[in-house]
Scaffold this active site. Structure first.
Site, PDB file in Angstrom:
ATOM      1  N   ASP A 201      27.497  -4.409  57.667  1.00 52.50           N
ATOM      2  CA  ASP A 201      27.804  -4.161  56.256  1.00 52.50           C
ATOM      3  C   ASP A 201      29.229  -4.653  56.010  1.00 52.50           C
ATOM      4  OD1 ASP A 201      28.667  -3.134  53.853  1.00 52.50           O
ATOM      5  OD2 ASP A 201      28.283  -1.036  54.347  1.00 52.50           O
ATOM      6  N   GLN A 204      33.255  -3.996  52.473  1.00 54.54           N
ATOM      7  CA  GLN A 204      34.690  -3.710  52.357  1.00 54.54           C
ATOM      8  C   GLN A 204      35.539  -4.732  53.100  1.00 54.54           C
ATOM      9  OE1 GLN A 204      35.913  -1.584  50.345  1.00 54.54           O
ATOM     10  NE2 GLN A 204      34.054  -0.453  49.839  1.00 54.54           N
TER      11      GLN A 204
END
Lengths: 410, 146
Positions: A201, A204
């Site tokens: 993921d 960020q």
């Protein structure tokens, strides 16, 4: 970057010049979404005014040119994360959609009863729930990698949790709460020794430091456009070609087919196999514009500057003895989660908002991590390259005022 | 700085209820209980009511959350105790209506008792839910057939 360069960049973001509740705006909620600079807005506007048409359908000039720009955007994304091939870039509706895609296709196909899926305790719900629900459907086992005492990822636990039974490892590249990058290169090496597939993921990470999916050897890498200056509703799934090729389609509809008969169908090649229906055309093209903008500044320069800002913020906030900071103190990214003693984070966020400081308060879509940290929620201030030291000074002064308001005068 | 504005939200009475919540306890003999979460921040309020002959003879709450949510629940328990179920439901309606921007007369707002103070929260749109969840919990608890 010097002051002049920052001022020039800030001029591209007129939203930063407005007042919020009568005060100078310090926009410190970049981990939630980033603002869009005027040059990108202009390009999007101009695309709609001069070039808009559906893609991959019509043979007319507008359609051809729109398709060309859409596919150029794919190429820009591929080079932005150093993918080997632009066909390994799937446009989705966001990071959440990308992660769900992997769980619903690769996961559905390859996870069986008693197989193990390994996550970290810091995962955002979007990289946790697809795996939790897949495990429930399949009777597979979920395992969570824990934190060390200094609240970094516990590499010893990585080695313990990843076993011969592990089929998938899901991990955030950078935490949306703990303000750190995970050692995913090492995690990927360990996972690959047992032939597990690693889903990263990158939400960020993408606008904060350079990404090289080949160097990382990531099997899947997911991120959103809106956290890197692009519009909402566009995301990316990178996947290794051999994996994407063997996966079944995610959604069915237009443009994802090879040949359709009454009772059977074959699928298009990559990447169209995973892009059913009219895609988010302006989203993808806007993401391309965002990448151009980031390249113009330079990802290395962005990383260096944000590191400088993060260090400055850490030095200042550490001195406030009534503030608890979560995550490691060293090598901090621009994400700062903290709490003020005896003040609920939502009360802190309202008090900061009254002073023009926009932060987030809540569980940040990571309830298992909140429980692990022993809190219900935190305040989160998050930086980007258009922030400056004034924003940080304003935050620190605002935190002190808030403390005074709730604890000093009661 | 703009913290003077904050006084309208965090009045002395509100801060007092938050730091010394009234009727904050589980109720074993409750006739109905309802939990409401605020999923955006993780606040939780559990409301317990004991209803006899259509009258709220006792009411209490447990849970955790911000100053506003805790103060609101505490004030609610004081305001609805000894009220009839229909009176209390009217109060929940007034509070919920105010939360979605519907107007009520000052006479109606006065029916909320001390809890009327928290209608000031309507000036802080992002915090309305914090104050309102306990009233939603009460409404649901009262509407349960027990």
């Amino acid at each position: 970057m010097d002051k002049e360069a920052i001022t020039k960049i800030r001029n591209d973001f007129p939203i930063l010049k407005q007042k919020i509740n009568g005060n100078r705006l310090a926009y410190l909620d970049n981990a939630a979404t980033m603002q869009m600079p005027v040059p990108i807005l202009h390009k999007i506007n101009s695309f709609y005014q001069t070039s808009y048409a559906n893609v991959h359908r019509s043979v007319d000039t507008l359609g051809f040119n729109a398709t060309k720009q859409y596919e150029e955007a794919r190429g820009k994304v591929a080079s932005f994360i150093n993918a080997a091939d632009a066909n390994e870039i799937i446009f989705t509706s966001g990071c959440t959609d990308s992660l769900n895609l992997v769980a619903a296709t690769y996961g559905e196909q390859n996870i069986h009863e008693q197989d193990e899926i390994v996550l970290t305790i810091m995962e955002h719900h979007s990289n946790l729930l697809p795996w939790q629900q897949l495990a429930k459907r399949k009777g597979a086992i979920l395992k969570y990698i824990d934190l060390t005492e200094s609240q970094t990822l516990d590499l010893d636990d990585v080695k313990k949790k990843i076993t011969a039974k592990t089929k998938i490892v899901a991990i955030a590249h950078a935490s949306n709460i703990l303000g750190m990058m995970n050692p995913i290169e090492e995690v990927i090496k360990i996972a690959h020794q047992v032939e597990a597939v690693v889903v990263v993921d990158g939400a960020q990470a993408v606008s904060h430091f350079p990404i090289d999916v080949q160097k990382l050897d990531a099997d899947f890498y997911a991120f959103s456009g809106h956290k890197m200056l692009a519009p909402t509703g566009i995301g990316v799934l990178y996947g290794k070609k051999n994996l994407l090729n063997q996966m079944p389609p995610y959604r069915f509809g237009g443009e994802m087919i090879g040949n359709v008969t009454k009772y059977n169908a074959t699928w298009a090649d990559l990447p169209q196999k995973f892009e059913a229906g009219t895609p988010n055309i302006i989203g993808a093209i806007g993401l391309g514009y965002a990448i151009d903008y980031l390249h113009e500044i330079g990802m290395n320069r962005i990383q260096t500057y944000e590191n400088e800002l993060s260090k400055y913020l850490m030095q200042k906030i550490e001195k406030l003895d009534f503030v608890a900071i979560y995550g490691p103190k060293e090598n901090h990214t621009g994400v700062f989660s903290f709490n003020l003693k005896n003040i609920h984070p939502h009360d802190v966020a309202t008090a900061l908002d009254m002073q023009g400081i926009e932060v987030r308060a809540g569980h940040h879509c990571a309830q298992p991590l909140m429980r692990r940290l022993g809190v219900e929620s935190t305040v989160r201030a998050s930086l980007s390259f258009y922030n400056n030291k004034e924003d940080i000074d304003q935050l620190i002064a605002g935190i002190s005022e808030t403390e005074e308001f709730f604890n000093g005068t009661k | 700085m703009g913290l003077n504005n904050l006084r309208t939200l965090y009045q002395a009475l509100v801060l007092d209820h938050a730091s010394h919540p009234r009727n904050k306890k589980e109720m074993k003999e409750a006739t109905a209980m309802q939990t409401v979460h605020n999923p955006s921040c993780g606040d939780t309020v559990n409301i317990f009511v004991k209803v006899q002959n259509e009258k709220i003879v006792d009411v209490s709450f447990t849970g955790s959350g911000c100053t506003i949510s805790q103060a609101s629940a505490s004030m609610l328990t004081q305001s609805v105790k000894d009220k009839s179920v229909s009176e209390a439901l009217e109060m929940t309606k007034i509070f919920s209506d105010l939360a979605i921007g519907k107007e009520h007369t000052s006479d109606e707002i006065e029916k909320l008792g001390d809890a009327a103070v928290l209608t000031q929260v309507m000036q802080f749109p992002a915090r309305i839910k914090c104050a309102t969840i306990s009233w939603w919990a009460l409404e649901q608890a009262l509407l349960k057939k027990g």
